[in-house]
Enzyme design. Sequence first.
Site, PDB file in Angstrom:
ATOM      1  N   THR A 142       0.818  -1.220   0.000  1.00 26.02           N
ATOM      2  CA  THR A 142       0.000   0.000   0.000  1.00 26.02           C
ATOM      3  C   THR A 142       0.846   1.263   0.000  1.00 26.02           C
ATOM      4  O   THR A 142       0.482   2.274  -0.601  1.00 26.02           O
ATOM      5  CB  THR A 142      -0.906   0.014   1.262  1.00 26.02           C
ATOM      6  OG1 THR A 142      -1.770  -1.112   1.185  1.00 26.02           O
ATOM      7  CG2 THR A 142      -1.752   1.268   1.343  1.00 26.02           C
TER       8      THR A 142
ATOM      9  N   ASP B  72       1.303  -6.340  -4.623  1.00 27.33           N
ATOM     10  CA  ASP B  72       0.502  -6.433  -3.415  1.00 27.33           C
ATOM     11  C   ASP B  72       1.028  -7.671  -2.693  1.00 27.33           C
ATOM     12  O   ASP B  72       1.189  -8.726  -3.314  1.00 27.33           O
ATOM     13  CB  ASP B  72      -0.983  -6.610  -3.789  1.00 27.33           C
ATOM     14  CG  ASP B  72      -1.903  -6.554  -2.576  1.00 27.33           C
ATOM     15  OD1 ASP B  72      -1.693  -7.336  -1.633  1.00 27.33           O
ATOM     16  OD2 ASP B  72      -2.830  -5.723  -2.586  1.00 27.33           O
ATOM     17  N   SER B  73       1.287  -7.547  -1.404  1.00 23.85           N
ATOM     18  CA  SER B  73       1.975  -8.654  -0.740  1.00 23.85           C
ATOM     19  C   SER B  73       1.121  -9.911  -0.616  1.00 23.85           C
ATOM     20  O   SER B  73       1.628 -10.967  -0.257  1.00 23.85           O
ATOM     21  CB  SER B  73       2.512  -8.222   0.620  1.00 23.85           C
ATOM     22  OG  SER B  73       1.487  -8.157   1.585  1.00 23.85           O
ATOM     23  N   SER B  74      -0.153  -9.823  -0.954  1.00 21.96           N
ATOM     24  CA  SER B  74      -0.961 -11.049  -0.983  1.00 21.96           C
ATOM     25  C   SER B  74      -0.478 -11.979  -2.092  1.00 21.96           C
ATOM     26  O   SER B  74      -0.811 -13.169  -2.095  1.00 21.96           O
ATOM     27  CB  SER B  74      -2.435 -10.713  -1.212  1.00 21.96           C
ATOM     28  OG  SER B  74      -2.885  -9.894  -0.178  1.00 21.96           O
TER      29      SER B  74
ATOM     30  N   THR C   2       1.601  -4.921   4.074  1.00 24.03           N
ATOM     31  CA  THR C   2       1.427  -5.394   5.453  1.00 24.03           C
ATOM     32  C   THR C   2       0.795  -6.790   5.531  1.00 24.03           C
ATOM     33  O   THR C   2       0.993  -7.495   6.512  1.00 24.03           O
ATOM     34  CB  THR C   2       0.550  -4.409   6.260  1.00 24.03           C
ATOM     35  OG1 THR C   2      -0.710  -4.247   5.588  1.00 24.03           O
ATOM     36  CG2 THR C   2       1.224  -3.072   6.420  1.00 24.03           C
ATOM     37  N   ASP C   3       0.046  -7.175   4.485  1.00 24.36           N
ATOM     38  CA  ASP C   3      -0.703  -8.444   4.588  1.00 24.36           C
ATOM     39  C   ASP C   3       0.195  -9.632   4.903  1.00 24.36           C
ATOM     40  O   ASP C   3      -0.172 -10.492   5.706  1.00 24.36           O
ATOM     41  CB  ASP C   3      -1.479  -8.719   3.288  1.00 24.36           C
ATOM     42  CG  ASP C   3      -2.705  -7.814   3.157  1.00 24.36           C
ATOM     43  OD1 ASP C   3      -3.121  -7.223   4.176  1.00 24.36           O
ATOM     44  OD2 ASP C   3      -3.240  -7.688   2.035  1.00 24.36           O
TER      45      ASP C   3
ATOM     46  N   GLN D 229      -3.706 -21.132  19.003  1.00 22.64           N
ATOM     47  CA  GLN D 229      -4.564 -20.217  18.227  1.00 22.64           C
ATOM     48  C   GLN D 229      -4.503 -18.800  18.778  1.00 22.64           C
ATOM     49  O   GLN D 229      -4.920 -17.855  18.119  1.00 22.64           O
ATOM     50  CB  GLN D 229      -6.022 -20.686  18.298  1.00 22.64           C
ATOM     51  CG  GLN D 229      -6.256 -22.007  17.622  1.00 22.64           C
ATOM     52  CD  GLN D 229      -7.707 -22.463  17.696  1.00 22.64           C
ATOM     53  OE1 GLN D 229      -8.570 -21.748  18.176  1.00 22.64           O
ATOM     54  NE2 GLN D 229      -7.960 -23.668  17.211  1.00 22.64           N
TER      55      GLN D 229
HETATM   56  N1  ASP Z   1      -2.790  -5.471   0.393  1.00 20.68           N
HETATM   57  C1  ASP Z   1      -1.674  -4.658   0.823  1.00 20.68           C
HETATM   58  C2  ASP Z   1      -0.413  -5.482   0.766  1.00 20.68           C
HETATM   59  O1  ASP Z   1      -0.173  -6.266   1.635  1.00 20.68           O
HETATM   60  C3  ASP Z   1      -1.924  -4.133   2.193  1.00 20.68           C
HETATM   61  C4  ASP Z   1      -0.839  -3.224   2.715  1.00 20.68           C
HETATM   62  O2  ASP Z   1       0.201  -3.018   2.164  1.00 20.68           O
HETATM   63  O3  ASP Z   1      -1.084  -2.653   3.796  1.00 20.68           O
HETATM   64  O4  ASP Z   1       0.345  -5.350  -0.156  1.00 20.68           O
END
Ligand code: ASP
Length: 362
Positions: A33, A76-78, A108-109, A296
């Site tokens: 992001t 995007d880190s996803s 952040t993901d 968990q």
């Molecule tokens: N979807 C974004 C990512 O992980 C979210 C982020 O960066 O906060 O690339």
Amino acid sequence: MEDKIPKYRIFDVHNTATNRAKSSVLIIYTGGTIGMEHDASGTLVPLNFNHIVKRVPPLKTLDIKLTVISFSAPLDSSNVTIAEWQDLAFIIHENRQRYDGFVVLHGTDTMSFTASAISFMLRGLNKPIIFTGAQLPISAIRSDARPNLVTALEIAAAKVNGVPRVPEVCVYFDYQLMRGNRTYKKRSSQFAAFGCDNYPILAKAGISISYNEAQIMAYQPEAKLDYRDRFCNDVIIIKIFPSLKETALRHLLATPGLQGVVMETYGSGNAPTQRWFLDCLSEAVGRGIIIYNVSQLTGGIVVQGRYETSKYLEEIGVVSGSDISREAAIVKLMFLLGNETDRTLIKQKLRASLSGELSALK
Ligand code: ASP
């Protein structure tokens, strides 16, 4: 046809750092992001690094020599996979002599997964590798990107008597520095995106940066770098819940090629004691599958044998993950399965701390 697009682009940030600047830092921009902007349809998509430099004027005036390596296709880190962990570790390894520290800009993901992976891949590097990113794009007026990036750079450059102040892999976010492989993403709509419940905060940034020296990994002049870049993804995560069905569990454990399972259990590592459940696990262990018991709870500590409901797991040969995070656990299992063949050794290493990711139980 062969892909001619280079994987990375390298450029210097032309800042005012003098030739006598005390530190040099390599920024590696992978996406996230922090560097995104809205496209015509209003969706956030990653952009190149040039526009980050434009949006962060302090980068021009910091007395730190800065170089940037940007993934050619920031993501995007996803979408991050083992390949990106390998690219990142390769870049840091190739540049390890040239820079005092590294700042990795990452979504952040999956930041906690990547930080965990890098902490295992580059053991003994003895230099700061500080991951950061942002909850709002750098172009947004109220973005958290500027303070996150500027302080991450200061931490990566910080030295005491010529020795790095934080010689380990960290996540810096919302004024807190945390050991990377202890973090997890806990919020998607607040600036404090990361939690680190099982290990103290390494530093807090206020008017000055206050370091928690006692908890930061010590600089080890004699440490030998142990660079490894293999992973095995023949693994799954199984989360226990009340009334989990036998057919479902059997099906999962019969996944072709399966070598390892992170099993998320209740509280301090507890799971049902029904015969069919224990038989399923025991049969899987008998087939050579490693089962790694992780709580968990984000602040959980697995102690197999504290309750009857975990005693049997110990007897079956399930491996206790102590206070490791779910993120670090799956990455560590992939890492060890990718680098070792001896199952007994893998189990020993899962119980021990490789890079500060868990507190080894006495
Ligand atoms: N979807 C974004 C990512 O992980 C979210 C982020 O960066 O906060 O690339």
